[in-house]
Design a protein around this motif. Structure first.
Motif, PDB file in Angstrom:
ATOM      1  N   UNK A  31       0.784  -1.237   0.000  1.00  0.00           N
ATOM      2  CA  UNK A  31       0.000   0.000   0.000  1.00  0.00           C
ATOM      3  C   UNK A  31       0.815   1.286   0.000  1.00  0.00           C
ATOM      4  N   UNK A  32       2.111   1.202   0.163  1.00  0.00           N
ATOM      5  CA  UNK A  32       2.906   2.419   0.262  1.00  0.00           C
ATOM      6  C   UNK A  32       4.101   2.390  -0.677  1.00  0.00           C
ATOM      7  N   UNK A  33       4.530   3.581  -1.033  1.00  0.00           N
ATOM      8  CA  UNK A  33       5.810   3.702  -1.721  1.00  0.00           C
ATOM      9  C   UNK A  33       6.918   3.496  -0.683  1.00  0.00           C
ATOM     10  N   UNK A  34       7.933   2.762  -1.050  1.00  0.00           N
ATOM     11  CA  UNK A  34       9.052   2.490  -0.151  1.00  0.00           C
ATOM     12  C   UNK A  34      10.286   3.215  -0.670  1.00  0.00           C
ATOM     13  N   UNK A  35      10.938   3.914   0.206  1.00  0.00           N
ATOM     14  CA  UNK A  35      12.118   4.650  -0.212  1.00  0.00           C
ATOM     15  C   UNK A  35      13.201   4.635   0.856  1.00  0.00           C
ATOM     16  N   UNK A  36      14.250   5.391   0.590  1.00  0.00           N
ATOM     17  CA  UNK A  36      15.397   5.464   1.481  1.00  0.00           C
ATOM     18  C   UNK A  36      15.747   6.917   1.769  1.00  0.00           C
ATOM     19  N   UNK A  37      16.035   7.160   3.013  1.00  0.00           N
ATOM     20  CA  UNK A  37      16.529   8.450   3.470  1.00  0.00           C
ATOM     21  C   UNK A  37      17.872   8.222   4.157  1.00  0.00           C
ATOM     22  N   UNK A  38      18.587   9.294   4.341  1.00  0.00           N
ATOM     23  CA  UNK A  38      19.815   9.208   5.113  1.00  0.00           C
ATOM     24  C   UNK A  38      19.981  10.465   5.939  1.00  0.00           C
ATOM     25  N   UNK A  39      20.757  10.316   7.004  1.00  0.00           N
ATOM     26  CA  UNK A  39      20.940  11.445   7.904  1.00  0.00           C
ATOM     27  C   UNK A  39      22.330  11.407   8.508  1.00  0.00           C
ATOM     28  N   UNK A  40      22.953  12.576   8.544  1.00  0.00           N
ATOM     29  CA  UNK A  40      24.209  12.751   9.261  1.00  0.00           C
ATOM     30  C   UNK A  40      23.938  13.673  10.433  1.00  0.00           C
ATOM     31  N   UNK A  41      24.742  13.598  11.482  1.00  0.00           N
ATOM     32  CA  UNK A  41      24.498  14.429  12.663  1.00  0.00           C
ATOM     33  C   UNK A  41      24.455  15.915  12.320  1.00  0.00           C
ATOM     34  N   UNK A  42      23.433  16.576  12.845  1.00  0.00           N
ATOM     35  CA  UNK A  42      23.313  18.012  12.649  1.00  0.00           C
ATOM     36  C   UNK A  42      22.635  18.427  11.367  1.00  0.00           C
ATOM     37  N   UNK A  43      22.242  17.449  10.560  1.00  0.00           N
ATOM     38  CA  UNK A  43      21.592  17.776   9.296  1.00  0.00           C
ATOM     39  C   UNK A  43      20.226  17.105   9.212  1.00  0.00           C
TER      40      UNK A  43
END
Length: 122
Positions: A31-43
């Protein structure tokens, strides 16, 4: 019920490859689109890739185009992020995410995975 479970992060040298996997619950996968995110500290967490559920369209952040690919296995309820030619600036915690549609915007994400660390050494 856990909706998204990631695996596949690790330490790799610049120029190397990694493949991330995201196993979704059946309902979430259907039922949903699946994706990828990323994160670095402070951003802020940034969307890097997404696979539309409706028509299979794929989306990529400009900085990863040509290096990352996204694919899915319908039998395994799994979405993969293949990352090639990795750079030190790709170092981040990577999160699998479920959205109504691919937006690349963190506040529109409905479900998050637990995150997996990717570290690229120079």
């Amino acid at each position: 019920e856990v909706q998204l479970v990631e695996s596949g992060g690790g330490l790799v040298q610049a120029g190397g490859s990694l493949r991330l996997s995201c196993v979704a619950s059946r309902f979430t996968y259907d039922h949903y689109a699946i994706g990828w995110f990323r994160q670095v500290p402070g951003k802020e967490r940034e969307g890097i890739s997404c696979l539309s559920r409706s028509d299979g369209s794929t989306y990529f952040l400009d900085s990863v185009k040509g290096r990352f690919t996204i694919s899915r296995d319908d039998y395994k309820n799994t979405v993969y992020l293949q990352m090639n030619a990795l750079k030190p600036e790709d170092t981040a915690v990577y999160y699998c995410a479920a959205e109504q549609i691919c937006s690349g915007t963190y506040y529109r994400v409905i479900y998050w995975g637990q995150g997996t660390q990717v570290t690229v050494s120079s």
